[in-house]
Write an enzyme that holds these catalytic residues in place. Structure first.
Site, PDB file in Angstrom:
ATOM      1  N   GLU A 285       0.852  -1.198   0.000  1.00 48.90           N
ATOM      2  CA  GLU A 285       0.000   0.000   0.000  1.00 48.90           C
ATOM      3  C   GLU A 285       0.887   1.246   0.000  1.00 48.90           C
ATOM      4  O   GLU A 285       1.877   1.312   0.731  1.00 48.90           O
ATOM      5  CB  GLU A 285      -0.841  -0.023   1.287  1.00 48.90           C
ATOM      6  CG  GLU A 285      -1.773   1.155   1.452  1.00 48.90           C
ATOM      7  CD  GLU A 285      -2.562   1.077   2.771  1.00 48.90           C
ATOM      8  OE1 GLU A 285      -2.141   0.317   3.681  1.00 48.90           O
ATOM      9  OE2 GLU A 285      -3.591   1.766   2.891  1.00 48.90           O
TER      10      GLU A 285
ATOM     11  N   LYS B  94      -9.174   2.344  -2.224  1.00 50.69           N
ATOM     12  CA  LYS B  94      -9.447   1.653  -0.950  1.00 50.69           C
ATOM     13  C   LYS B  94     -10.855   1.973  -0.442  1.00 50.69           C
ATOM     14  O   LYS B  94     -11.249   3.138  -0.369  1.00 50.69           O
ATOM     15  CB  LYS B  94      -8.406   2.115   0.071  1.00 50.69           C
ATOM     16  CG  LYS B  94      -8.444   1.423   1.418  1.00 50.69           C
ATOM     17  CD  LYS B  94      -7.291   1.982   2.285  1.00 50.69           C
ATOM     18  CE  LYS B  94      -7.095   1.224   3.572  1.00 50.69           C
ATOM     19  NZ  LYS B  94      -5.905   1.750   4.320  1.00 50.69           N
TER      20      LYS B  94
ATOM     21  N   CYS C 175      -5.345  -3.107   2.018  1.00 49.19           N
ATOM     22  CA  CYS C 175      -5.191  -3.141   3.476  1.00 49.19           C
ATOM     23  C   CYS C 175      -6.502  -3.340   4.247  1.00 49.19           C
ATOM     24  O   CYS C 175      -7.034  -4.430   4.289  1.00 49.19           O
ATOM     25  CB  CYS C 175      -4.469  -1.884   3.926  1.00 49.19           C
ATOM     26  SG  CYS C 175      -3.679  -2.053   5.555  1.00 49.19           S
TER      27      CYS C 175
END
EC number: 6.3.5.1
Lengths: 591, 591
Positions: free
Chosen positions: A44, A127, A163
């Site tokens: 990330e 994300k 994540c």
């Protein structure tokens, strides 16, 4: 079933160093290609480093990230790596990509993942789940993405996630099931906490089942200011089998071959429903639309079979020691300090800091200064010298009594003011040596004494980095004993076994002022780390009078910090966000 | 139309001091009742103080807030104030109210408003819009409420809202229109920023139009750590007329009579639609369900007419000075320090800090110490003595040369290390006096020199509170000149007009190392406060070479802080959240 060779690049970016991080991506992509990989995944925010905090509000920085991503795609192709699919984290923003310094990228910043191939940015994903607890502040910095991205790579559907997407049910992983993805690539910057590796595997297994797909989890490694990323990258099959797993705290490529299903010929943009899907928590996120991209290139055939293996788990002490060493090394190197300096008293705290520093940087970059006063015992000076000899660090002796005496001769001081004066003269000496010679000053106070205020502001608190700030005293001893079992023991036995003392007045002992650390540390942990109240700690078996005494000490320590050190907060958890303790003149538990 | 006498209690809570805040509510409620008020409204989180930060994670604290609210309702009735409707902010949580230390309030913490009447908690409302920018972190701490609360008070429908609810379109104010509310009570803890009062009035006017109701806006006043709340409470009619407005920075009751519409007899729990409603932004929040409560008591008849009047706005310098004085006074008093101490150099920064401290605390609680070295000029010592005479503070002289010489005799130091040594000896002396006599040490560095690193870590940075940390040097002079026009001028003219110097080497001047502050300060403001990049600042008319030079200075200053002061960050805006500057070895604008 096609076989995909996946490389997980468990590597170490630096926050803000976009050119350096881009160069690292090109270097590791070359290694992945040399290993025959079809796809390599980086952590990330690999391109910008993580966490970038308020840098995200700088439009010029976001534009630099967007620009660097496109340049990177072209550079990889120019490097002859155009056939390799490269998944990489970066920061993006809504609006047209910025092509000049005048362009404004827009206000909706995104924690993004891109897949690069053939010199192009083939697909991007934003994300979806943004963590906003513990060390994370992502609601402040980013807008959540609301679409899943699936890239068809030679017939295999690969979904991109980032994540926190793996830490929460619903959203991208259930969307990946409906979209029929065969592989979910989850890129991470997941900070180390003790035993976090025990949590990650079951989590990845659960999401793999939820997605009905293989999950490739890649995490960063390295220290970044107060955080340490531990790696622990892995691949898990849809039925929960751990296929391969990297070690913690080391950089490297985890290369593993995966047999993956061929996707339906005509993908449904809305995703397909799967009657066999297990019943997971329903969530309003579950119906994320799917964005698709297709890479037509035929994958290069594999001539051998690669497996990444499964790295052994390590003991708690080894985990903590590795984290402390890596955290210090990267703080020093990423901030471009040549060397570190600290007071070496002969006590256990500075001895452990010395051992960590030597493990992190080598003895030639470590300066330990014995700063004896009239109250320093012979064994203190001997133990400091002994440690210097064992480790080979640059050892110096600078007596403080002449400077202390010059203050005492010119001012009327007594009691605690005199004790603190000695610690502050030591701080002035270390800072003078830092200014003169360029070393980073290390602080050596452990978490227990910081929490109860058994330390001098602008005295032992002087320094730019404190390896022990989140390590309770009991753990300091445990680490010392453990480290001495690993090869040549760096720490003198006497530093471990003698009764701890600040040596600021004749015959002083920690036990004059503090409860035994074996009963103190659990109360600190409860009150500071876990927000427990008086009743809860007593119910857990702690002595009520002791709970009251420790609460009062912690509360008064917070006062002292307010008296003379704005912004000096103690941390709630290892490598965690600094926390503000209660303003305790007003709210005291049961007092 | 019934006439309601409203009292807005613009008062000063303390974070964590629940008993003290409850006592303040009872005291001010008594005053409101004595003034004939039917309803008194207190600020957001009045019972707990604001911001409580991580205290919210302590279940025992949340339980204490819940318990104190019920006790307060009973105590008000016992005080003979049961007929007064009291709107008060507190912290709540989901789950059953905690009645013992064992009870767990639940995980969903709420920023809540309650209406107390007749010894009971008649109604509660949970803040809907949670701010998570600037100094606010509320997504971390609270769950948003999803229902509007309307209380019928003798036929008038009163809607409850909290702070940020008024800063965002949609949600409670449009729901209040559909629910037919005649009055919306908005309770606030809204921190001061320069000219924020110019923003608040149009905002309240806009929401009043949106709700089609009168809006009563009450804000806290007082300093709390790094925040200052400035009051500026007001009432605005549905057609946007400012009916009454309190001053800034002072405690008090704003009492005003309002003619309010009688509500429909049978309220619709879903709210009624209003065809005449203006077209505001549509939002998914717009359909908040309505919770209703009814208080049947007949309001006491009014025998006179009260109006709160409209306080004059004050000049920028008066605003900033008031904020600095109030911020310092409350930091000192809320943390229970008796007195403050700082180095009084004769320069402009310490002179302004002295004047602020004397205005905040009175001269008897202020100690100024002249700390001359061999490089201190005669005029410096004279100007410091002159200021002491003008203000009447406790003035002392403590020469530093003997202590400085003792370090120089025992160590090999040169250049900057010697300059910094002098500042650090001063820090040690101030801390020794603090330890010996109990004073809070004040830091006196202005924002400009902190930003560019023209200061010594553990030297002039020593101190628990810095009144000037967010005040650029240009504004320091402006404030000094302004303050000298208000009654007896405390600041020697020479401190204002002479060229600034650190006096750490012979003949040193700020201008040897820094650009003129008139060109420096705008670049700092752009780079640090507004996240502007190089191109943007040059486009704004700044000299490119100067922009590069200042960027480099700010970047290097951030390094220096990393070298020796963890957690020492400079602030992005007045009274704002500390910000992390970029890690600038890596990302430098155009360098």
């Amino acid at each position: 079933m096609p076989t995909l060779r996946i490389a997980l690049a468990q590597v170490n970016p630096t926050v803000g160093d976009i050119p350096g991080n881009a160069a690292s991506i090109r270097r590791w992509s070359r290694e992945a290609a040399d290993a025959g990989a079809h796809l390599v995944a980086f952590p990330e925010m690999m391109l910008t480093g993580y966490p970038i905090e308020d840098l995200v509000f700088r439009n010029s920085f976001v534009a630099a990230s967007q620009h660097a991503l496109r340049t990177l795609a072209a550079d990889l192709a120019a490097d002859g790596l155009g056939d390799l699919a490269v998944v990489v984290g970066y920061v993006d923003a809504d609006g047209p990509p910025a092509t000049s310094a005048e362009a404004v990228p827009g206000t909706g910043r995104r924690d993004a993942s891109a897949l690069l191939h053939g010199g192009e940015v083939v697909a991007t994903y934003f994300k979806h789940h943004l963590p906003n607890y513990g060390v994370f502040d992502e609601d402040r910095y980013f807008e959540p993405g609301i679409e899943l991205t699936v890239v068809r790579l030679d017939g295999v559907d690969v979904a991109l996630t980032v994540c926190e997407d793996i830490w929460q049910a619903g959203g991208p992983f259930t969307a990946a099931r409906r979209a029929g993805a065969g592989l979910v690539v989850n890129i991470n910057a997941s900070p180390y906490e003790l035993n976090k590796d025990d949590v990650r595997l079951p989590l990845v297994q659960r999401r793999a089942a939820e997605a009905g797909a293989t999950v490739a989890y890649v995490n960063a490694v390295g220290g970044q200011d107060e955080l340490v990323f531990d790696g622990d990258s892995m691949i898990v099959s849809p039925d929960g089998v751990l296929l391969t797993r990297a070690g913690q705290f080391t950089e490297g490529l985890l290369v593993h071959d995966l047999d993956l299903p061929v996707a339906d010929t005509v993908p449904n943009a809305e995703g397909s429903t799967d009657a066999a899907a297990p019943a997971f928590e329903e969530s309003r996120d579950d119906h994320m639309p799917v964005k698709r991209a297709i890479i037509d290139t035929k994958l290069a055939a594999l001539t051998d079979k690669r497996t990444g293996g499964i790295a052994d788990r390590i003991a708690d002490e080894a985990e903590i020691w590795s984290a402390l060493v890596l955290g210090l090394r990267d703080y020093v190197n990423k901030n471009r300090f040549q060397s570190v300096i600290f007071g070496l008293s002969g006590g256990i705290d500075s001895a452990v800091v010395a051992a960590i520093a030597v493990d992190a940087l080598g003895p030639e970059r470590v300066v330990g200064v014995s700063l004896p006063s009239g109250y320093s015992s012979e064994h203190s000076k001997d133990d400091a010298a002994d440690l210097a000899k064992r480790t080979g660090l640059d050892y110096r002796v600078q007596p403080i009594q002449p400077m202390v005496d010059s203050f005492l001769a010119n001012m009327s001081l007594s009691g605690l003011a005199v004790e603190n004066l000695q610690a502050r003269v030591r701080g002035v000496i270390l800072m003078a040596l830092s200014n003169q010679e360029g070393h980073l000053v290390l602080t050596t106070g452990n978490k227990s004494e910081l929490a109860v205020g058994y330390s001098t502001l602008y005295g032992d608190s002087v320094g730019g980095f404190n390896p022990l700030k989140d390590v309770p005293k009991s753990m300091v001893w445990q680490l010392a004993r453990w480290r001495n079992t690993q090869g040549n023991p760096p720490i003198p036995e006497n530093s471990i076994t003698k009764a701890p003392s600040a040596e600021l007045r004749p015959g002083q002992r920690d036990s004059d002022s503090l409860p035994d650390y074996s009963v103190l540390d659990p109360i600190i942990k409860g009150y500071v780390d876990h927000d427990l109240g008086r009743a809860e700690l007593i119910a857990a078996g702690n002595d009520p009078a002791l709970v009251d005494r420790v609460f009062r000490m912690i509360d008064i320590a917070e006062y002292k910090r307010r008296q003379a050190a704005p912004g000096t907060k103690i941390s709630g958890k290892a490598f965690g966000r600094d926390r503000r303790l209660p303003i305790t003149n007003s709210f005291r538990e049961g007092l």
